[in-house]
Write an enzyme that holds these catalytic residues in place. Sequence first.
Site, PDB file in Angstrom:
ATOM      1  N   ASP A 322       0.824  -1.200   0.000  1.00 36.29           N
ATOM      2  CA  ASP A 322       0.000   0.000   0.000  1.00 36.29           C
ATOM      3  C   ASP A 322       0.862   1.255   0.000  1.00 36.29           C
ATOM      4  OD1 ASP A 322      -2.702   1.298   0.496  1.00 36.29           O
ATOM      5  OD2 ASP A 322      -1.622   1.982   2.278  1.00 36.29           O
ATOM      6  N   GLU A 375       0.878  -0.468  -5.095  1.00 38.29           N
ATOM      7  CA  GLU A 375      -0.042   0.641  -5.317  1.00 38.29           C
ATOM      8  C   GLU A 375       0.830   1.893  -5.405  1.00 38.29           C
ATOM      9  OE1 GLU A 375      -3.765   3.062  -3.325  1.00 38.29           O
ATOM     10  OE2 GLU A 375      -2.059   2.411  -2.140  1.00 38.29           O
TER      11      GLU A 375
END
Length: 641
Positions: A322, A375
């Site tokens: 993330d 990401e």
Amino acid sequence: MTRKRARDACAFPPQIGDFDRQVFGEGHHWHAYRFLGANAHRVGDVEGTLFATWAPRAQSVSVVGDFNQWDGRRHPMRPHPGGIWELFVPNVGAGSLYKFEIHGADGAANGSRFLKADPYAKQCELRPETASVVAAPAAHRWTDAAWIAARAARDWLHAPMSVYEVHLGSWKRHPDGRHWTYRELAADLPRYVQEMGFTHLELMPISEHPFDGSWGYQTLGNFAPTSRYGSPDDFRYFIDACHAQGIGVILDWVPAHFPRDAHGLARFDGQPLYEYSDPRRGEHPDWSTLIYDYGRPEVRNYLLASALYWIEEFHADGLRIDAVASMLYLDYSRKAGEWVPNRDGGNQNLEAVEFLKELNAVIHQRHPGVLSIAEESTAWPQVSRPTNTGGLGFSMKWDLGWMHDTLDYFRTDPLYRVHRHQRLTFGMLYRYAENYVLALSHDEVVHGKRSLLDKMPGDPWQRFANLRLLYTYLATYPGKKLLFMGGEIAQSREWNHDRELDWAALQDPMHRGVQSALRDLNRLYRATPALHRLDFEPGGFAWIDCDDASRSVLSYRRTDGHTHAIVVLNFTPTVHENYRVRVPQPGRYREIFNSDAREYGGSGIVNAGDLQSHDVADGHGHELSLKLPPLGGIVLVPSGG
């Protein structure tokens, strides 16, 4: 008397050897969790728990818990050079609650004392309680040896990959609002994912976190599956059940930041330790969280060991990392004067770059077939290229540009899409710079962004047709696929982490139609090599016509080098009769998918039977004459192909 001394914690010699401490201090002990934290241990014939933590500037550390009335005088820990503290406590076993009482590094003899949860805890109390729990040794007997062996040989670059992203706490709930447990989820979720044609399940962070509203992205338990849904062995059972259904499991993993909760990592030994000491590097202005000190070997070791822990101890098939952009840039969400340049005067966090390269190199070397997915929202080069060629080493990267452009286009009234046609064609200019995942994720259906169905313009029929068309585009465009839960049933409301999905919507045939269309698209994508084999190679895609903006139609060809599929998408509610599309070879073609089929809730404008190609009027090439359904997409292949 001898027996009493043998069971006195202070009577046992040190248990952590020089090698473990040295390699940990160098940042290369991939299994530090085996001696740090709380681990079942035996000294001679005495069983107990070996407690250990890293607090290099603490004046003293004690282990406290329900086994000593939380009294820091009872079990002072033994220091080692390098800042590791340890103590073997006999007769303490699984289920015991504990924390570390730390005499802080403020330099005063009577300095502050405070309690910290264990950074390496393998189990934690259910929030709002904050103690660590001595975890039982893993007892689950895995049944997925064949899956793991096949994974290592898997050619993921050329294989189909369709991911169902899930927040376990809100997929389904009991009528009284209680969460389903890992074992209850194991009975239903893998089977559902398999029936829907997905290849993988991606779980939003299940590592222990104090606040439900963070969805797990502000984690403090990097080695502990959240106790909201059960024990570590219960989670092992869940992943085993997924593998039994042929479903890979990707875990969201968060090395970008951590929350400031007093019981957590912040100022762990009285001063910044896991975080950078300078707030211009150590604090995230967007999330009011802290940033790991990627330059400190022991912190890198903590994160690397965590990544390997989920892969080795829980058989995870991949990690989705993330907020990578926030790690890469020193000026991320900062104004001039609020950040410190690197040694070369630039805005790259060179320490984070080296950490990510090491992370990916270690994962791919030790566990072939396991995926690492970034990401990453910027134009940082070579995110998904090998580290030995200058890349960051990720397997894949989310294509957030495609997602933003696509949703912007679909939100537009069809009357005005003629002016936004480039939104759908621009992505091919950079398509092969990375290995992309086309992600329609949880971030796009919260915080006022509305559900995917609710983003669609037009009357109710058109909104459902637009959504089916979006999924057709997703399934046939180059790149691996990801869809957040609820999208497959055309949920009308935004996602809410505190309640289950609106499963009752499936009583409506229009919602069932979207679910059926997505299921068939997933199955078609997996069964048709032309739609996935060359996702990351230019030879797998060619425009047939990307310039028909006046009619808002796109057509393109997908191929695996041997077979091919023709995709035609009509982004207006107008039926186009006798629409001519060039094909790569003469012969008969058949329609194998049509998003406007009546069983999906469409109007039934289909191309039935075999379609014979004709010579183009200028004599150069061949074409088909088609009926294009309103707000519909079709897929054709040569008859018999």
